[in-house]
Design a protein around this motif. Sequence first.
Motif, PDB file in Angstrom:
ATOM      1  N   ALA A  82     -14.133  13.434 -14.174  1.00  0.00           N
ATOM      2  CA  ALA A  82     -13.774  14.178 -15.522  1.00  0.00           C
ATOM      3  C   ALA A  82     -13.858  16.014 -15.889  1.00  0.00           C
ATOM      4  O   ALA A  82     -13.160  16.076 -16.646  1.00  0.00           O
ATOM      5  N   ALA A  83     -14.907  15.785 -15.298  1.00  0.00           N
ATOM      6  CA  ALA A  83     -14.877  17.407 -15.151  1.00  0.00           C
ATOM      7  C   ALA A  83     -13.933  18.166 -14.352  1.00  0.00           C
ATOM      8  O   ALA A  83     -12.957  18.863 -14.711  1.00  0.00           O
ATOM      9  N   THR A  84     -12.967  17.302 -13.836  1.00  0.00           N
ATOM     10  CA  THR A  84     -11.931  18.175 -12.902  1.00  0.00           C
ATOM     11  C   THR A  84     -10.919  18.016 -13.960  1.00  0.00           C
ATOM     12  O   THR A  84      -9.743  19.242 -14.377  1.00  0.00           O
ATOM     13  N   THR A  85     -10.322  17.532 -15.007  1.00  0.00           N
ATOM     14  CA  THR A  85      -9.862  17.383 -15.602  1.00  0.00           C
ATOM     15  C   THR A  85     -10.194  17.984 -17.403  1.00  0.00           C
ATOM     16  O   THR A  85      -9.130  18.695 -17.950  1.00  0.00           O
ATOM     17  N   ALA A  86     -11.540  17.978 -17.711  1.00  0.00           N
ATOM     18  CA  ALA A  86     -11.712  18.895 -18.711  1.00  0.00           C
ATOM     19  C   ALA A  86     -11.692  20.120 -17.785  1.00  0.00           C
ATOM     20  O   ALA A  86     -11.292  20.801 -19.056  1.00  0.00           O
ATOM     21  N   ILE A  87     -11.539  20.846 -17.025  1.00  0.00           N
ATOM     22  CA  ILE A  87     -11.168  22.020 -16.473  1.00  0.00           C
ATOM     23  C   ILE A  87      -9.237  22.384 -16.416  1.00  0.00           C
ATOM     24  O   ILE A  87      -8.955  23.181 -16.693  1.00  0.00           O
ATOM     25  N   THR A  88      -9.019  21.589 -15.937  1.00  0.00           N
ATOM     26  CA  THR A  88      -7.528  21.116 -15.464  1.00  0.00           C
ATOM     27  C   THR A  88      -6.307  21.698 -16.326  1.00  0.00           C
ATOM     28  O   THR A  88      -5.889  22.627 -16.786  1.00  0.00           O
ATOM     29  N   VAL A  89      -6.468  20.715 -16.980  1.00  0.00           N
ATOM     30  CA  VAL A  89      -5.648  20.434 -18.092  1.00  0.00           C
ATOM     31  C   VAL A  89      -6.196  21.880 -18.883  1.00  0.00           C
ATOM     32  O   VAL A  89      -4.874  22.085 -19.791  1.00  0.00           O
ATOM     33  N   PRO A  90      -7.310  22.119 -19.623  1.00  0.00           N
ATOM     34  CA  PRO A  90      -6.984  23.669 -20.619  1.00  0.00           C
ATOM     35  C   PRO A  90      -6.539  24.662 -19.725  1.00  0.00           C
ATOM     36  O   PRO A  90      -5.485  25.228 -20.396  1.00  0.00           O
ATOM     37  N   LEU A  91      -6.542  25.028 -18.253  1.00  0.00           N
ATOM     38  CA  LEU A  91      -6.031  25.584 -17.471  1.00  0.00           C
ATOM     39  C   LEU A  91      -4.279  25.721 -17.651  1.00  0.00           C
ATOM     40  O   LEU A  91      -3.617  26.815 -17.860  1.00  0.00           O
ATOM     41  N   ALA A  92      -3.958  24.817 -17.272  1.00  0.00           N
ATOM     42  CA  ALA A  92      -2.244  24.241 -17.180  1.00  0.00           C
ATOM     43  C   ALA A  92      -1.227  24.567 -18.207  1.00  0.00           C
ATOM     44  O   ALA A  92      -0.993  24.985 -18.388  1.00  0.00           O
ATOM     45  N   PHE A  93      -2.230  24.157 -19.782  1.00  0.00           N
ATOM     46  CA  PHE A  93      -1.842  24.322 -21.073  1.00  0.00           C
ATOM     47  C   PHE A  93      -1.768  25.602 -21.083  1.00  0.00           C
ATOM     48  O   PHE A  93      -1.047  26.387 -21.942  1.00  0.00           O
ATOM     49  N   GLY A  94      -2.958  26.555 -20.407  1.00  0.00           N
ATOM     50  CA  GLY A  94      -2.260  27.992 -21.262  1.00  0.00           C
ATOM     51  C   GLY A  94      -1.951  29.381 -20.247  1.00  0.00           C
ATOM     52  O   GLY A  94      -1.087  29.596 -20.792  1.00  0.00           O
ATOM     53  N   PHE A  95      -1.197  28.529 -19.147  1.00  0.00           N
ATOM     54  CA  PHE A  95      -0.812  28.703 -18.435  1.00  0.00           C
ATOM     55  C   PHE A  95       0.843  28.732 -18.836  1.00  0.00           C
ATOM     56  O   PHE A  95       1.622  29.122 -19.101  1.00  0.00           O
ATOM     57  N   ALA A  96       0.870  26.749 -19.305  1.00  0.00           N
ATOM     58  CA  ALA A  96       2.305  26.040 -19.649  1.00  0.00           C
ATOM     59  C   ALA A  96       3.055  27.153 -20.758  1.00  0.00           C
ATOM     60  O   ALA A  96       4.102  27.577 -21.442  1.00  0.00           O
ATOM     61  N   ALA A  97       2.143  27.408 -21.630  1.00  0.00           N
ATOM     62  CA  ALA A  97       2.350  28.224 -22.204  1.00  0.00           C
ATOM     63  C   ALA A  97       2.630  29.779 -22.561  1.00  0.00           C
ATOM     64  O   ALA A  97       3.308  30.383 -23.411  1.00  0.00           O
TER      65      ALA A  97
END
Length: 573
Positions: free
Chosen positions: A93-108
């Motif tokens: 859960a902690a990994t998901t909470a950190i990775t998804v926002p980082l990946a979204f910002g990077f992709a955006a």
Amino acid sequence: MNGVRALRWVTGGGRSAGASAALPQDAAQRLAGGLAWGVVALLLVFLGLPLAAILGQALAGPDGGYAGLAHFTAITSAPGFLTLVGNSVAAAAATTAITVPLAFGFAASLTRTRMPGKPLFRLLALIPLLAPSLLPGISLVYLFGNQGVLKGWFPGGGIYGLPGIVMGEVFYTFPHALMILLTALSLADGRLYEAADALGAGPLRRWFTVTLPSVRHGLVSSALVVFTLTITDFGVPKVIGGQYAVLAVEAYKQVVGQQNFARGAVIGLLLLLPAVFSFAVDHRLQRRQQALLTARARPLQPSGSRWAGGAGLLCCSLVGAGLVLILGMAVAAAFIRLWPYRLDPTFAHFNFDDMDGGGWLAWWNSLRLAVLTMTAGTVLVFLGAWLQEKLAGAGAVRTLIRLLAMLPMAVPGLVLGLGYVFFFNGNRWLPLYGTMVLLALCTVVHYYTTAHLTATTALRQMDREFEAVAASLKVPFWTTLRRVTVPVCLPAILEIARFLFVSAMTTVSAVIFLYTPDTVLASVAVLNMDDAGDTAAAAAMATLIVATSAFVCLLFALLSRWLAHRTQRWRHA
């Protein structure tokens, strides 16, 4: 390509189609059906039966008889079981909470802004795919461990445990989330944003009413992928987890350390649950997902705002710097003589034959495995996808291929490896245990779904008119496959081959139970050398895996460019 050119290509430039046919059309159709059933049989033997063997082992008693749910009850009622589950879920859960926002910002930043250096940042983001999952754990030890460069950030060895697992898993899972979100963000109708601006919607309201609905499926899919990869990975927690026990490492200890196969099988089945749940949720979302692009849609142009470009550049720079720091620390550790006392450069850690782990044989074995997996896997995957998409009639066998091809997506590598142990160890009908062939088959099955989806995507872009023309002219299917389908799908075939090669070089969980001293692999050698205390040598082997994977990717890029120039000119005609 017009109809006349298609006819000439299929029939070999106007030669008699009937003269080239080695079999009557009905016999050729039966042969194609036989190949399809052969693919189904292979998937059943090397995927279905190993999974059934895990279930059988979990339900078997000490005397080999039926024990029912006794093993499940014993494990779930054990004092430390809830701790294992809680730790695994907390890390995921902690990994998901950190990775998804980082990946979204990077992709955006890559898709919605005009920031400079996009190709470089995209390349940096994919670096973790070239490394085994143990590399970030080793690197974090050198960065934040008891003698690390930045040990003051985690005083008292605090990096060992949940913080280290989360940081390592973020590095490992980031590119997987990024690829999904890049696809989601690249599909957008610019008219919706123009309408929102015309109606006076601010950035926040535009996010909730336009952007979020369009990328909702991508966000959920990326979160499920990250959660599943983390909860089933044992590489990072094995290296830096310390006393923080998780289910994946416990399954490894039960099978390898204590030879408790029944307990390992039960934990393997438990690890299968989150993957199956994620697969079911993603499948349901796909069915409910509506088309975002219509025939009248206009592509969304990246924002020319300096503020957006600067924010995107800052986001990508910070994330890219973190990825490079972790990879660079592992590479540096491979060349430092004795950390942190003698920092002069050396190649001594690459003398693998003088250390535990398998020596240089492990690297050569990984090359052999990668070539075998790439060759056999590409042929099997593309043939199965072609039979699913292009085989006329035979709906039952095509449905079976489709179902079996999607199943590996829901099976973690550790679970698949356990199934191979239970099914092939001592199997006198298929004496493959301990051989390189079995390792290659396990690797192909483990990564089958991704490669299959790549192949079917390429095949669906081809008009069925090719097969219809060939059938009407009595051209055998292998001629159409050789002269039309393979050349048209060549870019996808090369992508599948590259993906399987790199995956075979970096895989750990699926093969950790299957190797012998003669078939030990480089990724497994990293684990063995780290267990033996040769951390610098483990970093050297991990660095060698990254270098090998990067070199092969470069070769594939050059080969793809050359073949595209030679065989894909028709795309620009």
